[in-house]
Design a protein around this motif. Structure first.
Motif, short mmCIF file in Angstrom:
data_model
loop_
_atom_site.label_atom_id
_atom_site.label_comp_id
_atom_site.label_asym_id
_atom_site.label_seq_id
_atom_site.Cartn_x
_atom_site.Cartn_y
_atom_site.Cartn_z
N ARG A 23 0.84 -1.20 0.00
CA ARG A 23 0.00 0.00 0.00
C ARG A 23 0.88 1.26 0.00
O ARG A 23 0.58 2.23 -0.70
N GLN A 24 1.94 1.24 0.77
CA GLN A 24 2.85 2.39 0.79
C GLN A 24 3.47 2.62 -0.58
O GLN A 24 3.58 3.76 -1.03
N HIS A 25 3.85 1.52 -1.26
CA HIS A 25 4.39 1.65 -2.61
C HIS A 25 3.34 2.21 -3.56
O HIS A 25 3.64 3.05 -4.40
N ALA A 26 2.11 1.72 -3.43
CA ALA A 26 1.03 2.19 -4.30
C ALA A 26 0.77 3.68 -4.08
O ALA A 26 0.50 4.42 -5.04
N GLU A 27 0.87 4.12 -2.85
CA GLU A 27 0.63 5.54 -2.55
C GLU A 27 1.72 6.44 -3.14
O GLU A 27 1.50 7.62 -3.33
#
Length: 142
Positions: A74-78
């Protein structure tokens, strides 16, 4: 291929591998132990409760690892240039995987209906499906 060419190719591959390892400063990761096999390796006749507990503990560990990787994904996607699409794709993937895991474990359990210790089969399936999802998300992290 001649022996000389093969030796040269092997040397080049060795140098390339050494260079890649030096760049990362770490050796390739060892494959994780199969949690289910670890539990079965410790199984003793008539100790189904211990086996079940081992599998439950293994599932909790796998689920915690998965939760950490999902957070990282999720952090990468953000941070993606197309944040909305990346977050949506991650959510859809996670939702579909959860449905697949349930469906696949239901399918497997249908073949062993009526057997003793159905929890062993249910836990085994959940552990292996979770481990596969961990591998998928770990690949994204490389």
């Amino acid at each position: 291929m001649t022996m000389k060419r093969l030796s040269g190719s092997m040397l080049a591959l060795s140098l390339l591998t050494a260079g890649l390892l030096a760049a990362d400063d770490k050796a390739p990761a060892e494959p994780a132990a199969d949690s289910v096999q670890v539990c079965w390796d410790g199984f003793e006749a008539a100790e189904w409760g211990k086996l079940s507990q081992c599998l439950q503990d293994a599932l909790k560990k796998e689920e915690a690892t998965l939760a950490g990787l999902q957070k990282k994904a999720r952090q990468h996607a953000e941070q993606s240039p197309n944040k909305a699409a990346a977050l949506q794709a991650l959510q859809e993937s996670s939702d579909l995987w959860a449905k697949y895991k349930t469906s696949e474990c239901d399918r497997q359990m249908a073949f062993v209906a009526g057997r003793n210790h159905p929890d062993v089969g249910e836990l085994t399936c959940a552990i292996r499906q979770t481990a596969a999802r961990i591998a998928d998300l770990s690949f994204d992290d490389e």
